[in-house]
Structure formats: structure tokens, C-alpha cells
Design a protein around this motif. Structure first.
Motif, PDB file in Angstrom:
ATOM      1  N   LEU A  35       3.250  -3.830   3.440  1.00  0.00           N
ATOM      2  CA  LEU A  35       2.601  -3.383   4.862  1.00  0.00           C
ATOM      3  C   LEU A  35       2.608  -4.603   5.648  1.00  0.00           C
ATOM      4  O   LEU A  35       3.093  -4.617   6.973  1.00  0.00           O
ATOM      5  N   ALA A  62      -8.204   1.145   5.313  1.00  0.00           N
ATOM      6  CA  ALA A  62      -7.417   1.182   4.090  1.00  0.00           C
ATOM      7  C   ALA A  62      -7.543   2.118   3.033  1.00  0.00           C
ATOM      8  O   ALA A  62      -6.885   2.162   2.134  1.00  0.00           O
ATOM      9  N   GLU A  80       3.407  -8.036  10.226  1.00  0.00           N
ATOM     10  CA  GLU A  80       4.077  -6.928   9.911  1.00  0.00           C
ATOM     11  C   GLU A  80       5.603  -7.050   9.913  1.00  0.00           C
ATOM     12  O   GLU A  80       6.306  -6.380   9.114  1.00  0.00           O
ATOM     13  N   GLY A 136       0.755  -1.308  -0.005  1.00  0.00           N
ATOM     14  CA  GLY A 136       0.133  -0.042   0.112  1.00  0.00           C
ATOM     15  C   GLY A 136       0.865   1.174   0.105  1.00  0.00           C
ATOM     16  O   GLY A 136       2.114   1.361   0.210  1.00  0.00           O
ATOM     17  N   VAL A 140       3.342  -2.174   8.427  1.00  0.00           N
ATOM     18  CA  VAL A 140       2.396  -1.449   9.246  1.00  0.00           C
ATOM     19  C   VAL A 140       1.267  -2.467   9.888  1.00  0.00           C
ATOM     20  O   VAL A 140       1.272  -3.562   8.962  1.00  0.00           O
ATOM     21  N   ASP A 160      -3.682  -1.598  12.803  1.00  0.00           N
ATOM     22  CA  ASP A 160      -3.851  -0.018  12.466  1.00  0.00           C
ATOM     23  C   ASP A 160      -4.814   0.091  11.428  1.00  0.00           C
ATOM     24  O   ASP A 160      -5.193   1.249  11.074  1.00  0.00           O
ATOM     25  N   LEU A 161      -4.912  -0.731  10.376  1.00  0.00           N
ATOM     26  CA  LEU A 161      -5.524  -0.577   9.152  1.00  0.00           C
ATOM     27  C   LEU A 161      -7.004  -1.197   9.262  1.00  0.00           C
ATOM     28  O   LEU A 161      -7.862  -1.081   8.284  1.00  0.00           O
ATOM     29  N   ILE A 196      -4.591   4.430   2.296  1.00  0.00           N
ATOM     30  CA  ILE A 196      -3.139   3.827   1.707  1.00  0.00           C
ATOM     31  C   ILE A 196      -3.514   3.134   0.449  1.00  0.00           C
ATOM     32  O   ILE A 196      -2.676   2.507   0.066  1.00  0.00           O
ATOM     33  N   SER A 228       1.807   3.536   2.121  1.00  0.00           N
ATOM     34  CA  SER A 228       1.828   4.160   3.193  1.00  0.00           C
ATOM     35  C   SER A 228       2.885   4.841   3.632  1.00  0.00           C
ATOM     36  O   SER A 228       2.753   5.827   4.601  1.00  0.00           O
TER      37      SER A 228
END
Length: 181
Positions: free
Chosen positions: A117, A134, A98, A67, A74, A78-79, A137, A69
């Protein structure tokens, strides 16, 4: 100690089975794909909120999610990413990591730089990656699957070692059990 003719026959069959197993293991060592997931063949997801994952194949596989980002690695949480089965039930978050993509290089797809990611490992056929956060990103891309992910080289080495071991046991068994006149 004297070995009966029936025991010798069974031991010879075992030695032959080891030789057959050596051939099969050697074939696997040669044909197993030891490359990590290929970002060069990544496919952009039409809708980043619901991404169908490619068929994992016979032994399962690993894909990398890319993505825009700006950083590698990541956390899927978090997404807002969840791995869903074909029936829509949520699967273990341990399948998404990750940390495994930190050394994976970024890719350029359709003129846009995409960072790795996270990876998705050992997912069942028909799985869907649902990411509610998402959109920031996008675009989201999924790599081509790799059979054993980053462990492909280890699996290939283990198959080669198993082949040599079975070859040694099989040949040793046939030599030790040969008929003496």
C-alpha cells in the motif's frame, strides 16, 4: 616551500586517520544491508486501527504496509492513516509514500494475497500507525524494517567509494611525507 617538522607530524597523523577511516568505511560497505524491506517477514497487525511499528534501529529504517486492496500504491490519506509518535502527536505525512512501493511485489501471508500500500520512512522509535479507514483492506501487515530502505544500495556504494578515496588520500599522504635521506 619548507614544511616544519610539526606540520609533517600533523599531516602524517591525518594520513593515518584517513587509513583508519578507509577501514571503517570498508566495514560499513560490507555489512550494510542493501536489501529493500522484506515482505517475506511481514507481520499481520492485530488491530489495523493502531499498528505499532518495529524499532527503527540506529540509522532509522523503512517499512512497507501491505493490505488486501487489490492494487499497489494506495495513498495513506485514502485509508485515514496517520503516523503518531510515542506521545501521540501526529508526524509529517511526508514520511508515508505510496509511490515508493509501485514496483514492490505483492506477498502471500496466511493464504491471503496482500498488496503493497505505502511505505513509512525515517520514523522515530515507538511510532504508531493509526488507520481509521483500514477495516476494508484488512488484514494489514507490516514488513520487516530495512535500515536504509530502497536507498541501501546507494549507501553501500557511497561507503565503498569513500573507503577507496580515503585509502588513496592516506597512502598518498604517507608516500609524499616519507623521510628522504
Amino acid at each position: 616551500m619548507r614544511i616544519s617538522p610539526a606540520q609533517v607530524l600533523v599531516l602524517r597523523l591525518g594520513a593515518v586517520a584517513c587509513l583508519v577511516g578507509a577501514v571503517v568505511a570498508a566495514y560499513l560497505a560490507v555489512t550494510i544491508d542493501s536489501a529493500p524491506p522484506d515482505g517475506g517477514r511481514a507481520v499481520v497487525a492485530a488491530d489495523p486501527r493502531e499498528v505499532p511499528l518495529p524499532d527503527p534501529g540506529l540509522f532509522g529504517s523503512q517499512v512497507i504496509v501491505y493490505g488486501a486492496s487489490g492494487e499497489a500504491g494506495v495513498a495513506p490519506s485514502d485509508l485515514g492513516c496517520r503516523l503518531l509518535s510515542r506521545r501521540g502527536t501526529e508526524q509529517s505525512t511526508a514520511k508515508m509514500s505510496e509511490l515508493r512501493v509501485l514496483s514492490t511485489p505483492a506477498i502471500t501471508l496466511d493464504g491471503e494475497n496482500l498488496d503493497p500500500l505505502f511505505s513509512v520512512d525515517s520514523y522515530p522509535s515507538g511510532s504508531v500507525l493509526a488507520c481509521s479507514g483500514a477495516a476494508g483492506i484488512a488484514p494489514l501487515a507490516i514488513s520487516a524494517p530495512s535500515t536504509f530502505g530502497t536507498a541501501g544500495l546507494v549507501v553501500r556504494g557511497a561507503a565503498a567509494l569513500a573507503s577507496l578515496t580515503m585509502l588513496g588520500v592516506g597512502l598518498g599522504g604517507l608516500v609524499a611525507l616519507r623521510r628522504r635521506r
